[in-house]
Write a protein that holds these residues in place. Structure first.
Motif, short mmCIF file in Angstrom:
data_model
loop_
_atom_site.label_atom_id
_atom_site.label_comp_id
_atom_site.label_asym_id
_atom_site.label_seq_id
_atom_site.Cartn_x
_atom_site.Cartn_y
_atom_site.Cartn_z
N MET A 1 -21.94 19.70 -48.23
CA MET A 1 -20.76 19.74 -47.63
C MET A 1 -20.71 20.64 -46.44
N ASP A 2 -19.65 20.26 -45.72
CA ASP A 2 -19.27 21.15 -44.44
C ASP A 2 -18.95 22.58 -44.92
N ALA A 3 -19.23 23.32 -44.03
CA ALA A 3 -18.52 24.70 -44.41
C ALA A 3 -17.23 24.87 -43.96
N THR A 4 -16.31 24.24 -44.56
CA THR A 4 -14.70 24.31 -44.09
C THR A 4 -14.04 24.28 -45.32
N GLY A 5 -12.82 25.00 -45.06
CA GLY A 5 -11.87 25.15 -46.26
C GLY A 5 -11.90 26.17 -46.93
N VAL A 6 -11.44 26.45 -48.01
CA VAL A 6 -11.26 27.93 -48.69
C VAL A 6 -12.19 28.08 -49.72
N ALA A 7 -12.99 29.27 -49.81
CA ALA A 7 -13.65 29.51 -50.76
C ALA A 7 -13.16 30.53 -51.43
N VAL A 8 -13.05 30.63 -52.85
CA VAL A 8 -12.56 31.85 -53.79
C VAL A 8 -14.03 32.40 -54.36
N VAL A 9 -13.98 33.60 -54.48
CA VAL A 9 -15.34 34.55 -54.99
C VAL A 9 -14.58 35.19 -55.96
#
Ligand SMILES: NC(=O)c1ccc[n+]([C@@H]2O[C@H](COP(=O)([O-])OP(=O)(O)OC[C@H]3O[C@@H](n4cnc5c(N)ncnc54)[C@H](OP(=O)(O)O)[C@@H]3O)[C@@H](O)[C@H]2O)c1
Length: 272
Positions: A1-9
């Motif tokens: 996947m492209d490293a775009t958008g939101v990531a929640v940790v």
């Protein structure tokens, strides 16, 4: 996947969660680093900005559903928050400890994931990354509570992989070995001290093993985070990954042996 958008940790206040949040931001994701006490995230946004990343800190306690919200544009959820307690023979482990550990490691992860799935679907797909443990591959005595909670995460990940794949949501399970964090340092420093005499030789063996074998294999958290994010973005990758030499080696051995061969080898390594 492209490293775009939101990531929640989840559990990004320290340890693996913090390092993964920073690594996701450095790769280009818009990171929401969640934690129980947001004061623990002081300086984190600035640290991410220093590598050109975007990161904000939000409160989230996985055991308190009222704190769990998912942003729009969600592409990646990293279920990292986890708890371990002192290790004892099963017969001496209070049921309350089982409940505490399952509350965070299993039920918390389930509730966060339930809420994330519609958001991931709304973004056209993404990744759920669940952090379990390589300890579930080995019959480690005195770790039944923790290992059972992580085995539940593993089974949940398998079912989710089948449920969510058709929706364009990939499920990845990370099975860390000894990573240099507070959890590992506490585990390494504490001695297993069963009250029942019959367990003492095995406890002594395990205590010596911590000092002699595990200590030399402890892996830096930033390096582990790099491998975890590699797994998240690898569209055609497998479901399970190690993130350090010990867990990667264990996973390879597990994949290339029969159940009995693997279990026999592991029991031998434990002195059985
Ligand atoms: N380190 C290892 O060697 C190792 C090996 C195998 C698996 N793992 C797994 O890797 C994950 C991260 O572990 P770590 O080594 O980074 O541990 P750690 O340094 O002890 O950090 C644990 C994190 O989980 C958070 N947490 C605990 N309860 C929570 C809750 N109710 N809601 C939200 N967050 C909560 C903690 O937040 P607070 O700061 O608020 O306490 C902290 O951010 C865990 O799932 C662990 O089981 C670690």
């Amino acid at each position: 996947m492209d490293a775009t958008g939101v990531a929640v940790v989840t559990g990004a206040s320290r340890g693996i969660g913090r390092a993964v949040a920073l690594e996701l931001a450095a790769r280009g994701f818009d990171v929401v680093a969640t934690m129980r006490e947001t004061t623990a995230g002081a300086g984190l946004a600035e640290e991410a900005a220093a590598t050109g990343g975007t990161l904000r800190v939000e409160p989230l306690d996985v055991t308190r559903p009222e704190t769990i919200t998912m942003p729009s544009g969600l592409r990646v959820l990293v279920n990292n928050a986890g708890l371990e307690r002192d290790n004892l023979p099963l017969e001496e482990t209070p049921l309350e400890w089982w409940r505490d550990i399952f509350e965070v490691n299993v039920f918390g992860l389930v509730e966060v994931t339930r809420r994330a799935i519609p958001a991931l679907r709304g973004s056209g797909g993404g990744v759920v990354c669940n952090v379990s443990s390589s300890s579930i591959l080995a019959p480690v005595p005195f770790y039944a509570t923790y290992r059972a909670s992580k085995a539940a995460v593993s089974a949940i990940s398998e079912s989710l992989r089948a449920e969510l794949g058709p929706q364009g949501i990939r499920v990845v399970e990370i099975m860390p070995g000894p990573i240099d964090t507070d959890m590992l340092r506490h585990s390494q420093a504490s001695r297993i001290t069963p009250g029942t005499e019959v367990y003492q030789p095995l406890a002594e063996h395990m205590n010596a093993n911590k000092t002699n074998s595990v200590a030399s294999l402890v892996y830096p958290v930033a390096d582990a985070a790099g491998l975890i994010v590699d797994a998240i973005v690898a569209d055609d990758g497998p479901m399970r990954y190690g993130c350090d030499p010990l867990s990667t080696g264990m996973l390879e051995a597990w994949r290339s042996s029969s159940d009995e061969e693997f279990m026999t080898g592991m029991l031998k390594s434990l002195g059985g």
